[in-house]
Design an enzyme around this catalytic site. Structure first.
Site, PDB file in Angstrom:
ATOM      1  CB  VAL A 169    -118.623  39.222 -32.051  1.00 10.78           C
ATOM      2  CG1 VAL A 169    -117.401  37.899 -31.354  1.00 10.78           C
ATOM      3  CG2 VAL A 169    -119.743  38.368 -32.514  1.00 10.78           C
ATOM      4  CG  ASP A 170    -118.700  39.433 -25.254  1.00 13.18           C
ATOM      5  OD1 ASP A 170    -118.187  37.749 -25.889  1.00 13.18           O
ATOM      6  OD2 ASP A 170    -119.894  39.077 -25.178  1.00 13.18           O
ATOM      7  CB  SER A 171    -113.006  40.537 -25.542  1.00 14.89           C
ATOM      8  OG  SER A 171    -113.711  40.293 -24.352  1.00 14.89           O
TER       9      SER A 171
END
Length: 74
Positions: free
Chosen positions: A32-34
Protein backbone atom coordinates in the site's frame (compact mmCIF):
# COMPACT_ATOMS: atom_id res chain seq x y z
CA UNK A 1 -13.69 -4.78 15.12
CA UNK A 2 -10.97 -6.47 13.04
CA UNK A 3 -13.52 -7.99 10.64
CA UNK A 4 -15.16 -4.61 9.95
CA UNK A 5 -11.78 -2.93 9.41
CA UNK A 6 -10.70 -5.80 7.15
CA UNK A 7 -13.86 -5.34 5.09
CA UNK A 8 -13.12 -1.61 4.71
CA UNK A 9 -9.53 -2.34 3.64
CA UNK A 10 -10.79 -4.79 1.01
CA UNK A 11 -13.32 -2.23 -0.26
CA UNK A 12 -11.04 0.80 -0.28
CA UNK A 13 -7.78 -0.81 -1.42
CA UNK A 14 -8.93 -3.83 -3.43
CA UNK A 15 -6.68 -6.20 -1.49
CA UNK A 16 -7.60 -9.88 -1.23
CA UNK A 17 -9.27 -10.59 2.11
CA UNK A 18 -6.99 -13.55 2.91
CA UNK A 19 -3.92 -11.27 2.77
CA UNK A 20 -5.20 -9.06 5.59
CA UNK A 21 -4.12 -10.20 9.04
CA UNK A 22 -3.39 -8.30 12.25
CA UNK A 23 0.34 -8.75 11.56
CA UNK A 24 0.22 -7.68 7.88
CA UNK A 25 2.38 -4.63 7.15
CA UNK A 26 0.73 -2.08 4.88
CA UNK A 27 3.90 -1.31 2.94
CA UNK A 28 5.78 -4.63 3.05
CA UNK A 29 2.99 -7.22 2.86
CA UNK A 30 0.06 -5.38 1.29
CA UNK A 31 2.10 -3.05 -0.98
CA UNK A 32 0.00 0.00 0.00
CA UNK A 33 1.39 3.41 -0.93
CA UNK A 34 0.83 6.57 1.10
CA UNK A 35 -2.03 7.83 -1.08
CA UNK A 36 -3.91 4.53 -0.75
CA UNK A 37 -3.28 4.57 2.99
CA UNK A 38 -4.67 8.10 3.24
CA UNK A 39 -7.84 7.08 1.36
CA UNK A 40 -8.27 4.05 3.61
CA UNK A 41 -7.91 6.22 6.71
CA UNK A 42 -10.62 8.57 5.44
CA UNK A 43 -12.96 5.56 5.10
CA UNK A 44 -12.09 4.36 8.59
CA UNK A 45 -12.63 7.83 10.08
CA UNK A 46 -16.06 8.06 8.45
CA UNK A 47 -17.06 4.55 9.52
CA UNK A 48 -15.92 4.72 13.14
CA UNK A 49 -16.21 8.44 13.89
CA UNK A 50 -12.58 8.78 14.95
CA UNK A 51 -9.88 11.11 13.71
CA UNK A 52 -6.48 9.64 12.89
CA UNK A 53 -3.91 12.46 12.82
CA UNK A 54 -1.13 12.22 10.22
CA UNK A 55 1.53 11.88 12.92
CA UNK A 56 -0.33 8.88 14.36
CA UNK A 57 -0.83 7.35 10.92
CA UNK A 58 2.94 7.48 10.32
CA UNK A 59 3.42 5.23 13.38
CA UNK A 60 0.94 2.62 12.13
CA UNK A 61 2.83 -0.11 10.34
CA UNK A 62 0.46 -3.07 10.54
CA UNK A 63 -3.27 -3.67 10.27
CA UNK A 64 -3.17 -4.48 13.99
CA UNK A 65 -1.81 -1.01 14.74
CA UNK A 66 -4.86 0.53 13.06
CA UNK A 67 -7.28 -1.85 14.83
CA UNK A 68 -5.72 -1.04 18.21
CA UNK A 69 -5.79 2.71 17.58
CA UNK A 70 -9.47 2.69 16.61
CA UNK A 71 -10.40 0.49 19.57
CA UNK A 72 -8.61 2.90 21.95
CA UNK A 73 -10.10 6.07 20.47
CA UNK A 74 -13.60 5.01 19.56
Amino acid sequence: MFDKIKELIVDSLGIEEDQITMEASFKEDLKVDSLDLFEMVMSLEDEFGVEIPTEELEKMVTVGDVVNYIEEHK
